[in-house]
Motif scaffolding. Structure first.
Motif, mmCIF file in Angstrom:
data_model
loop_
_atom_site.group_PDB
_atom_site.id
_atom_site.type_symbol
_atom_site.label_atom_id
_atom_site.label_comp_id
_atom_site.label_asym_id
_atom_site.label_seq_id
_atom_site.Cartn_x
_atom_site.Cartn_y
_atom_site.Cartn_z
ATOM 1 N N ASP A 90 0.830 -1.195 0.000
ATOM 2 C CA ASP A 90 0.000 0.000 0.000
ATOM 3 C C ASP A 90 0.865 1.244 0.000
ATOM 4 O OD1 ASP A 90 -2.766 -1.066 0.124
ATOM 5 O OD2 ASP A 90 -1.901 -2.126 1.831
ATOM 6 N N PHE A 94 -3.056 5.730 -0.731
ATOM 7 C CA PHE A 94 -4.305 5.029 -0.455
ATOM 8 C C PHE A 94 -5.082 5.689 0.679
ATOM 9 C CE2 PHE A 94 -2.465 2.604 3.067
ATOM 10 C CZ PHE A 94 -3.563 2.349 3.868
ATOM 11 N N GLU A 109 -9.004 -2.800 -2.066
ATOM 12 C CA GLU A 109 -8.449 -1.714 -1.253
ATOM 13 C C GLU A 109 -9.561 -0.940 -0.556
ATOM 14 O OE1 GLU A 109 -5.385 -1.637 -0.567
ATOM 15 O OE2 GLU A 109 -5.004 -3.229 -1.993
#
Ligand SMILES: [Zn+2]
Length: 173
Positions: A90, A94, A109
């Motif tokens: 990640d 994000f 996600e």
């Protein structure tokens, strides 16, 4: 209730993590996961990696504690929701994306983010914290409400505001 809400509340109960702020490191340990910090030199904010021996979560050490907590909870989401794969990476974007509505990102996600929000800000605990705050004051200013709750739950103000809105406890700004 959505899958993320159900699985996060089950996990909180099983791990005996019933007070605020929720400790995602303790939950990870409860699940047998290692949690480490590292000085990533690129845009990484965290990752989940598993092999036959163990599963580990690694977070960027220079991030603020609230961000680390959210990242650990996010990686726990990949694990608990049985997302396929042995490596989840990640990036710093994000978390920012998570706070915007309507931006299309990878469904897994989004699911991990929803799980992280539900784990760190359980709906029932948040509902009673809001009620307590509103009862203790006659007028509650939006910024004061968000700041106070973000401190109590040890999350970023952005994550807290997004969670309040998505639960319908607060209208969009
Ligand atoms: Zn992820």
């Amino acid at each position: 209730m959505s899958l993320e809400e159900t699985r996060s509340s089950e996990l909180l109960a099983v791990a005996g993590e019933l007070s605020i702020p929720v400790d995602p490191r303790r939950i990870a340990t409860h699940l047998g996961l290692r949690v480490a910090e590292a000085a990533f030199n690129d845009e990484l904010s965290g990752l989940l990696v598993r092999d036959s021996e163990m599963t580990a979560i690694v977070v960027r050490e220079s991030e603020p504690e609230t961000r680390k907590r959210f990242t650990i909870a996010h990686e726990l989401g990949h694990f608990v929701l049985n997302h396929p794969g042995d490596l989840f990476v990640d990036t710093l974007t994000f978390n920012r994306r998570d706070n915007r509505v309507g931006i299309a990102i990878d469904p897994l996600e989004m699911q991990a983010n929803a799980f992280a929000a539900a784990l760190l800000m359980p709906a029932n605990a948040l509902r009673s914290a809001v009620a307590t705050l509103v009862e203790s004051k006659n007028v509650i200013d939006r910024t004061h409400l968000i700041d106070t709750l973000a401190r109590q739950f040890e999350v970023s103000t952005q994550a807290l505001e997004f969670r309040l809105i998505s639960l319908g406890f607060l209208s969009p700004a």
